[in-house]
Design a protein around this motif. Sequence first.
Motif: not given
Length: 465
Positions: A110-112, A160-163, A170-171
Amino acid sequence: MDKRAAIPVTLPRSDPTRSYWQLDPDGIADLRSTDSLPDEADVVIIGSGITGAAVAFNLLSNGTRNIVMLEARQACSGATGRNGGHTKAATYGSFLDHERQYGIATAVKIARLELANIRAVHAFAKEHGIDCDSNHCDTVNIVYDPVQWEQSLHGVKAMREAMPDGDAPVYTIHSAEEAREKFFCGRGGDEGVCGAISYEAGSLSAYKLVIGLLKLCLEKGLNLQTHTPALGLEKIEGGGWKIETNRGSICAKKVVLATNGYTAHLWKKFQGVIVPLRGHVTAQRPGMNMPKEGLPVTYSFIYKEGYDYMIQRPKGSKFEDDIVIGGALMKGFEGGLEEYGTTDDTVFDGIIIEALHESLPRYFGDSWGVDNPEGRLRLAWTGIMGYSPDGLPFVGEMPGEKDLWVSCSFQGHGMVLCWMCARALVTMMEGQGKEEELKKLDSWFPEIFKITEERMRLTFHGRLH
């Protein structure tokens, strides 16, 4: 909420509040490609917003011809032409919920998709020379509530850990002091800033984008029929569908419902499943102390009761430097309860509009200054969104109904979901028997977005995330 969700969904109203983006309606706003409605078509698409236009473009680009698009009002007069102009995801805010409910792989997918959608929309506008004030830039979330701030940090850490690399947002995390200095917030106004998070997003005129897209479709042979509301659907014995309109009927081999918050009017099984929600947006002239070069980012302001979202119109655009801000749902009566279930975009809630009107001097404080001599508020308007019980869109073939296709219910975040969902829907429509194409689709499109009988049985309890 049960009572609000049960309110019968109507057709779009004929005299909506005037959208800021449509102050100068385009020349195709009232277009009927043919004087009379055709008797038949290979595909009928109902709805001319970003979903309908993107589905049409993909089908036409892949060789489908004889497509008719029905629109109840002017072209792109629904949610797409009435939104806040933001191409912005709040992925870290929903990531942990998605991970808990559906697993890490789906949450990542979903994030991608959301990030890919933002990039694809701006890239398409650039590639095709669509003048839609496209501004692919960063955004910032200014957070005022300590609990939400901690949740935000947890969400960013989990992503950040998952991706760790690849197509991942990028946060950048900013302290309260950095937020005040860099983003002009929290001095002399609402100073309770906990911190801020900035990342990739953008702004544009979704109306101008979709009008440009529809013109590309017209060049490829699309038959657009505005002011032609679909009144009913009937299955044809032997296959296909008959669509009743105010100008007669049309038969189609396939039908696509790109009707978002209005879907239950045509297909009653969506009553209480896709629930309309009226949103409010304003366009305001900037205060006299605001940066003359313009704000460097778009904004969201996140507080205990909800959030507001904001863009500034880019230099060179009509009404450059205007600030478009929407939201304030929870400021309405009983937390905005009366906004659910209504399809009436002819009026607005005075309490919500007043909250939006008063918000900018509070957020920007000393950086706002005195109001523009012409007045702060330029325009206010409303639009109808569509929400589902699980907070996810419905995409695919209607269960048990051959060749009735749906891409609807985007939770107020259509500009980061519709484009890729339309692409996925066309792959499904054309992919029957093409296992390789469907396998590619499954590699990037979340399975949980697909419409199922199980999801259709869920009960709506309100807006999620």
